[in-house]
Structures are given as C-alpha cells and as structure tokens.
Design an enzyme around this catalytic site. Structure first.
Site, short mmCIF file in Angstrom:
data_model
loop_
_atom_site.label_atom_id
_atom_site.label_comp_id
_atom_site.label_asym_id
_atom_site.label_seq_id
_atom_site.Cartn_x
_atom_site.Cartn_y
_atom_site.Cartn_z
N GLY A 39 0.79 -1.23 0.00
CA GLY A 39 0.00 0.00 0.00
C GLY A 39 0.82 1.27 0.00
O GLY A 39 0.28 2.36 -0.19
N CYS A 248 -28.07 -9.22 -16.09
CA CYS A 248 -27.43 -8.91 -17.37
C CYS A 248 -28.38 -9.32 -18.51
O CYS A 248 -28.89 -10.44 -18.53
CB CYS A 248 -26.11 -9.67 -17.50
N CYS A 251 -26.51 -12.39 -20.58
CA CYS A 251 -26.20 -13.70 -20.02
C CYS A 251 -27.02 -14.02 -18.78
O CYS A 251 -26.92 -15.11 -18.23
CB CYS A 251 -24.71 -13.83 -19.71
N CYS A 273 -23.19 -7.17 -18.73
CA CYS A 273 -21.95 -7.32 -17.96
C CYS A 273 -20.88 -6.39 -18.50
O CYS A 273 -20.66 -6.32 -19.71
CB CYS A 273 -21.42 -8.75 -18.07
N CYS A 279 -19.08 -12.54 -19.62
CA CYS A 279 -20.42 -12.61 -20.19
C CYS A 279 -20.45 -13.64 -21.33
O CYS A 279 -21.34 -14.48 -21.42
CB CYS A 279 -20.82 -11.22 -20.69
#
Lengths: 307, 370, 269
Positions: A39, A248, A251, A273, A279
């Site tokens: 980080g 979606c 899909c 998606c 997808c």
C-alpha cells in the site's frame, strides 16, 4: 532521415518489451519495495512512453518490466478486451514483446486493467496490473505532496473519515462510487484506482499479486497475495457495494457489475456485464439473458452458427 | 450462439489511414519537407526542441510535420524518442559567457562592454502583414556592419558580481551531478537544478502566464531584464578513453538573467538576486518567463512569503509539463463507462430515496444545502 | 522584574504543565521575541498583552509548536510524567501532541476551521483523528459540543461560511475542546467581533476554562479581556517581557513605565 527512421517495420531496433534493461531493473526494484511495504507509494523514475500520460503508461511500464516470453497477457479497459485503449495497449505488447495474448481471464498470467477487476476470481500465480491516474487517496483533501507524505508516514488518516462523514451527513451514505479508499494490511490508506467500489471486496485476501502503476505521477504500489484490504467505513455505516434490480440482458448474471447501454432514443436501455469475457463465457455455457435477441438487432452481438 | 461484435482493432487502423490523409491535405498543394520547416519555421522548431527536451532541429522539424504543426504533439514525439536513446555521458558545463553573440541586450545598463546587439528580432517590427511573403522571392542582401562585434561580451550579472551586488551562485557542496528528472522521480522541496530543468521543458504558455502573474501582484517581483543573449555555444565532452575535452559542435541558445531586489537578511547584506532562464534556439519569451518564475520560486530559500502560485514549486513543477498535462486532460476521452455507471446508480437511488421520504412527509436528511 | 507566583495560591498542581526557557525568534535582523521564560501551571490562565508588533503572536506560535524558536526551549508535561522539549521530539510526536494535548483558537477562524466542511465534521475531526469510527457517536459528541458553545445543534450540517463571526469563533473552541486537551492557546479570540458578541464569547470562555480545569494562554491587546479571563499577565514590548505578575497586581499597580502607559491608556479611553 534514414539514420534513425523508426517505422512499423523496424521495431527490432527496440529492446524486448520496449524499455531498456536498466529501466526494467529500476522498475523491478520499485516493485520489490512496493510488495514489501503493501500500500505504500514508491516513487520511481517513470519514463516517457510512446503512449500519452494518463493512458496507462504506469501499467504499461510495470507490464513491460515483468513480462517474459513464457507469459500470456490479457488487457482490459472498462472490463472489456475490445475497448480501443485495451486494443492499443495489447497491440503495443504484441509488437514490442511478441506477447502471447488472450481474452480468457484464467489463461492469462498477466492481466493489465483499467477500471475493473475481472469477475472470475483470480488464482495464485496471476498478476493483476492496474493503470492508476491519481495514486494519492489524500490528494483531494490535501494538495501538497510534501504534506500527504507526512500524513502517510504517520498514519494521520482522520481527514479521510471527515470526507466520509460529510457524505453521510449530507446524503445519508458515502457517495464515493469508484476509487473508493482502502486500508491495506492495517497500515497504509491506498487508492485502488478508479475501479467501481463493487470490485473492492475482490482485492481482499486475493491470491493473485496486485501491482499498481501511476506513470504521470511516478508512483508504484502493490498488494501482495493474501493481504487484507479493507474499504474505509464507519461501524454504523458499513461499506456496501452497488447492486442492480435486473440481471445482465445478455447472459442473465445477477452477481456482476453491469454497464448501461442506451438502445434507442426513446428511453430504451439494457444492462449488460461490463466484463465482456465473463459474459461471453456464460453465454457459451448456455446462459441466456432476457435481452439477447434485442441486442442482436442493435448489433451488440451477432448470431454465430454453431461450429 | 451470440458472440460480441468486435471492431476495435479495425477501427483504430482506419483512424491511422484517415489521419495520414488529413495530414497531407490537398494533394494539389506541394508537400512540405522537414528541411523547409527547420529553415523557415525555426521558432516553432525551437519550441518543440525545448518542450521535447532534445536538441535536434531535424527531428523537431519532422515531428512538426508529423503532428501537423501541433507543438505539444510534436514535443511528445520527440520525448518518446529521446527516452530510448542511450546515454554516453554528460558534456562539460556550457559557458554562455563565451557565446558567439547574435543578439545581446540589457535593460539595466545604457551601455556596457560589448554594447547592445539587437540581432534578429520582431521587437521593432510593426505587426502589419507583409503580403510580399505570399509570393515569396529573394530576401534583400544584408549590409555588413562597419566593425565586427567585440571579442568579449561579459554577462551583466558578472559585472554586478564583481562589486558583490549580485547573489553568488556557487554549485551545491561537493558539486554533485545535477538531478535528472527524466530518469528519477522528483521529491519536494525540489532543488534548483530540478526547478530549472522542469521549467526549461515546461510549456511556454504556462510559464508566460505564471511569469506575468508575478508582475501583476501575484508575487512580489520587481525585475529588470539584466541581460538577454542569443547565439552559439560550443559543447565539449571528455571521452573516458581520451581524457581530454573534444568539441562536439555548437548549440544555439537563448539566455535571460533577470535582476531582482532582495532586502537581505540577518546574515546577508541587501543585494540583487537572480532569475535565470535558458533554452534551446531563439526562445526569448520562454527564457524571460522562466527567469521570472525561477526568481519567484526562490522565495522559500530566501525566507520570503510564498503566497502565490508562481512561488509554489509543487504547483509550478507539476503543472508546467504540457505533455503530461495534455495526456491527462485528454485521457478524459477514454471510456469511463464503469465509473459513470456507478455515479448513475448512486444518483438515481438517492433521488428515489428522497422522493420516498418526501412522499411520507419526512425529511430526516437536510436538503443538499448550498 | 519577575514576581514569584506560588502555585498553591492558585490551587494548582505543584508541577508546571508548560515551561518556556529563553524562547527567542528572529525575523532577519528584527527581533520577533527574545529571552522569554515562564512556567504555566495546570488550570492557570496566562494573559500575554502588548501592542501589535510587540511579539506576542510570535511567542504564541513558538509555544504552540507551530514555529521553532531560534533559541531556547518549550517543555510540556508529558502524560507519563516528566517534561518533554516539544521541539526535540519528532515532528510526528509534536503533531500528535498538537492534536490531543493542546489546541489553538486562531484569531482568524479561517486558520482554525475547515470552512467547507460542516460544523459537525469540523468538531468530529479530532475524534476521527484519534480513531473513532462510529458515525452516530461522533455526531452525538459534535452536537453536544455545539450546544456547549451555544450553537444550535440543528445547524450541525451547516458550514462555517454560513456562520457569523462569533459563531465561527465558538465553533473553533468546540473543535479544539472536543478531544479533551489540557491546554488551550487563544490568539486575540475576540478580535474583529462586536462588543456585545465579545462579551458573550468571553463569558463562555471563562466558564469553559473553569469547568474543565484547563490551562490557557491568551494573547490579547485588550486589557479588559485580560482582566476578565486571566490569572496572571505578561506584558510585552519590542519582543521582550517587561513585566509579569498576577493580573490584578499588574493592572492595578503597574511597575514598568510601559505598563503604566498601557493601563492609563485604557483608563482614559
């Protein structure tokens, strides 16, 4: 001008993966430090790249420093392999590193991304390289670099929560939807790059190595595998991610991040998606969304004869 | 089965073809050659060399041609090339005191050793169109001056320095190699070497605006143009295997030394301070702007208040680089569907929640109070 | 001259909370303040008076850890006992002390407040600095402190820019006191306020300081403010302390000619 012409036919004049080996070593040293201090933003001698600043030069330099002939590269932008900038970066590595490329998340050893984490969980041994425009999560609160470095050094992060407090006081919730700040390994507050906060939980204890490159701002940082990544929040206002009321359209997935597609000028829209490969994989597995036929009529997808 | 329609790669290749056609313009008009740009658009070439940080008039001219005259795009081309060049070493410091002068003026002294040399300048032209340039033709022959220029042309701050009136500028302790901001990341507070480098490659328009702001009260500037000089300076290099200096050639340089007031401090008597600007080619506006901002950025070192943008090094250094700035501003053209979707979802939901609250006659949360 | 003060007389602890030794700061060739030494006892309110340019704000900035003195030392009673030189500890430690052990009420509220953060956020910041992560409790504490400084808690989500000058000063006080400091610095806290607003603020400060048992150092050019709020006074002229002692003694029986001039000026005004 023949003395230094560099046209498309002369890429051999460049080193493997464009950067010279000295520069790669410098970047790898910065990466090692970044992995050792999760980080923490490591300054590095970011090079001028043949792509514009802000267009992924940080991620490109990291990928160039770590890629080798055995690697398979996937490049996504907004979750999709076919967005223009993803295409451009993939072409860059195909040209300069003769890179083997893929769209399949599981097949990639290196995934360079802008703004998304793939839906399919990453595995040990994979490396996710993020393109980062603004690495400093405190920047909007404190413009001076000399000051923000002190704030990180001494973990003076109260101001970050003041920002969240202000959101809740005014809107009843935290209104940051992307680049939502996280605490890494209980120490440094980090900008996860402009991924939607939907993706933040995927960073936590992820088995893959996550590397972040900010070319213009000249910073590299990292989250090693299996590291705690916690989105900042209040005990009584816990972090939560976006959700959609519909699946979606292509899909039928209900657990993915969706893009809104405007289908006509009469207010028609559908959700699909954002991770195009995910997808497509689902559709190949036989999942069908409610809008698949309509999507074909606006050339979002096309019908392919089963081969 | 349905598969996604993909056309990204084909579309990108098509834009390259369109770009080439647009660049060429009307094929009935003769194509411009880089040598023409180099010879006849020298000031644009100088700007590209400065902002591209590479002294190469041929490549700068090619960059201008390739970029359709867009100086920032041209500087970008030059920089992306420069970054791949191997480094053989560093030259000896240039001696601008030994410049072969083409122009040299001082606003501080009426006359000085070597005199005022006006040289090629737009300063005294009237900005009226010269329609004869539409046709082209022979340039009138030069009238040679009755006497050659003086052999020595001391720099004005050196004249003041002999009296001890100008701040001395000695290299830092141990004379370390200067920082190279193209190879390492800048940290703050930044040394003067870093500041000067950043400004030398900084955008001329940005430096001009900042310099101007110091004159208009956003900075406590009382500058005199001590000296501006233009001419050729030899570059010398000591190859390791030879051990002595060899001349590599000449650079055309512009240099500006601004003289500024300084009240002195507990340890230093009142004296003049310097603002310095140096650039490739003929780039007077650039070096003057740079000199103003250089002096403004000395505020911290001199214990002066630093309240204005031109005095704040983080502000100046981070924002002067036009290639970086252009990249980041223009990256807004890249898709942001994902983030935008997050914002859409949020604003719709907050509005819906608000509607629901109002319908129930509640108002727990304040209106977005502005 | 120096007048010895017996801490027992003030009902204070026997150990000082702040101790200044030969504090001096220069601006170029000019003296900001020079050779200032004194002890401040827990619960004691010290006034620093003098004309503008006398060095009192310079001294305050040194004492509060904002500016490093060129000479001398400022020592603060650590929680663990013993006196810490605030300029020999690390910057990190000093910044932490500035957020928790003492607070500064600035003359200009813009220096002490985040003008575009709500009143609640301004007061809550120090709590979040120290790690509080419960929104409801932070908000309740902020509302409580707004009430204590006589700001309507209903304005908790308003920003300081929407407040009057007197409210901004009171908000600064709440922001400083919420984390329970032991010492408060105030730089001309009533400067720029109307007379009636000044009186209300002074009353509030007096009550808070007494109720919380705070030590305070108040810089003012206004002797009436000094008389109302302070136990002890230091009179400054040209960067140096010319007289110090119990407030009533200094104001009623000034010894130094400059103090005599100051007190007569206010009498004749």
């Amino acid at each position: 001008m023949t003395r230094r012409a560099y046209d498309d036919g002369r890429t051999a004049a460049y080193n493997y993966a464009y950067l010279d080996e000295q520069t790669k070593r410098m970047i790898r040293r910065a990466l090692l430090k970044a992995v050792a201090v999760p980080g923490y933003q490591v300054p590095f001698g970011s090079r001028e790249m043949p792509l514009a600043r802000g267009w992924g030069t940080g991620g490109i330099q990291i990928t160039a420093a770590i890629i080798g002939p055995a690697d398979t590269l996937k490049v996504i932008d907004q979750g999709a392999d076919d967005t223009t900038n993803a295409v451009s970066i993939r072409r860059f590595f195909e040209r300069t590193a003769a890179a083997r490329t893929t769209e399949a998340t599981a097949a990639a050893t290196i995934i360079q991304t802008r703004h998304r984490i793939p839906e399919q969980p990453l595995a040990a041994g994979q490396i996710l390289v993020y393109q980062v425009p603004l690495p400093e999560p405190l920047r909007r609160l404190e413009p001076r670099e000399a000051e923000t470095r002190k704030m990180h050094a001494w973990a003076e992060y109260g101001l970050m929560h003041v920002r969240l407090y202000e959101n809740i006081a005014r809107f009843g919730e935290v209104t940051t939807t992307y680049d939502y700040p996280v605490a890494v390994n209980g120490r440094y507050v980090m900008a996860p790059s402009p991924i939607p906060k939907f993706d933040n939980p995927k960073m936590d204890m992820c088995p893959a190595l996550q590397l972040f490159g900010a070319g213009r701002e000249k910073r590299i940082y990292a989250v090693p595998p299996h590291t705690r990544v916690v989105s900042l929040d209040f005990e009584d206002h816990p972090f939560r991610i976006q959700s959609w009321t519909e699946p979606c359209g292509l899909c039928g997935a209900t657990d993915t991040y969706l893009d809104e597609v405007v289908t006509d000028d009469r207010g028609g829209r559908m959700f699909v998606c954002s991770d195009s490969h995910h997808c497509e994989t689902r559709r190949a597995e036989g999942h069908h969304g409610p809008m698949l036929a309509a999507a074909a009529s606006i050339h979002l997808v096309e019908k392919e004869d089963a081969a | 089965m349905y598969v996604a329609v993909k056309g990204g790669e084909a579309a990108i290749l098509a834009t390259h073809e369109l770009l080439a056609e647009t660049r060429r313009g009307d094929p009935a008009v003769p194509e411009i050659a880089p040598a023409q740009i180099r010879e006849q658009m020298g000031l644009a070439v100088a700007r590209v060399m400065n902002e591209g940080s590479l002294y190469d008039p041929d490549l700068a001219a090619l960059a201008l041609k390739q970029a359709q005259g867009d100086t920032i795009e041209a500087a970008f081309l030059l920089r992306a090339y420069r970054t791949t060049l191997p480094r053989f070493g560093a030259s000896l410091p240039l001696d601008t005191g030994a410049m072969a002068i083409r122009r040299r003026i001082s606003a501080a002294y009426k006359d000085l050793p070597g005199g005022q040399v006006l040289g090629p300048t737009y300063d005294y032209t009237h900005r009226l169109f010269d329609f004869a340039l539409e046709e082209g033709g022979e340039t009138p022959a030069l009238t040679p001056a009755p006497a050659p220029l003086a052999e020595t042309m001391p720099r004005v701050p050196d004249i003041l320095g002999q009296e001890g009136l100008m701040e001395a500028e000695a290299p830092p302790e141990g004379d370390p190699a200067p920082f190279d901001l193209t190879r390492a990341s800048v940290s703050f507070p930044a040394g003067r070497d870093v500041r000067l480098q950043a400004m030398a490659r900084g955008d001329e328009g940005f430096m001009l605006g900042l310099g101007y702001s110091t004159q208009r009260g956003y900075g406590n500037a009382h500058p005199f143009a001590g000296e501006i000089r233009l001419g050729e300076v030899a570059v010398s290099f000591v190859p390791e295997e030879l051990g002595f200096a060899v001349d590599l050639g000449d650079l055309t340089l512009s240099e500006c030394q601004m003289i500024n007031q300084f009240a002195g401090s507990k340890d230093i008597p009142p004296q003049f301070t310097r603002g310095y600007g140096l650039a490739f080619g003929h780039a007077e506006r650039k070096v003057m702007s740079m000199a103003l901002v250089d002096r403004a950025l000395k505020a911290r070192d001199l214990g002066e208040a630093a309240d204005y943008p031109a005095q704040q090094e983080e502000f100046v250094l981070y924002h002067a680089d036009n290639v970086e700035a252009a990249g980041f501003v223009e990256h807004l053209k890249l898709p942001h569907y994902v983030d935008f979707q997050g914002e859409l979802e949020l604003i719709r939901r907050i509005r819906a929640e608000r509607e629901a609250r109002l319908a129930k006659g509640q108002d727990h949360l304040p209106e977005a109070a502005e | 001259m120096t007048l010895a003060v017996n801490p027992a007389q003030l009902g204070a602890d026997p150990a000082p909370i702040l101790s200044a030794g030969d504090v001096s700061r220069f601006y170029g060739e000019r003296i900001g303040c020079a050779g200032v030494s004194f002890d401040l006892w827990p619960g004691e309110v010290l006034g620093i008076v003098g004309e503008s340019g006398s060095g009192k704000s310079t001294l305050l900035r040194c004492l509060a850890g904002i500016d490093r003195p060129d000479q001398g030392e400022v020592r603060f009673a650590g929680r663990a006992g013993g006196m810490l030189d605030i300029f020999s500890v690390s910057e990190q430690e000093r910044r932490a002390m500035m957020r928790t052990e003492w607070g500064i009420v600035h003359q200009n509220p813009r220096d002490g407040l985040r003008m575009h953060v709500s009143a609640g956020g301004n007061v809550g910041e120090r709590l979040m600095d120290r790690g509080d992560r419960h929104y409801g409790r932070i908000r309740a504490a902020a509302a409580d402190w707004l009430a204590r400084v006589e700001i309507d808690p209903g304005r908790i989500d308003d920003r300081p820019v929407q407040f009057s000058g007197g409210m901004q000063q009171r908000l600064q006080i709440a922001r400083v006191l919420v984390s329970g400091p032991r010492l408060v610095f105030m730089d001309e806290p009533t400067g720029g306020l109307d007379v009636s607003v000044q009186a209300r603020l002074l009353d509030l400060v007096r009550v808070l300081v007494r109720d919380l048992g705070l030590a305070a150092i108040i810089v003012t050019h206004d002797l009436a403010v000094a008389r109302l709020l302070t136990d002890r006074l230091m009179v400054m002229k040209a960067g140096r302390v010319v007289e110090q002692g119990l407030t009533d003694q200094v104001l009623d029986d000034p010894q130094h000619p400059y103090t005599q001039l100051l007190t007569s000026a206010i009498l004749s005004a």
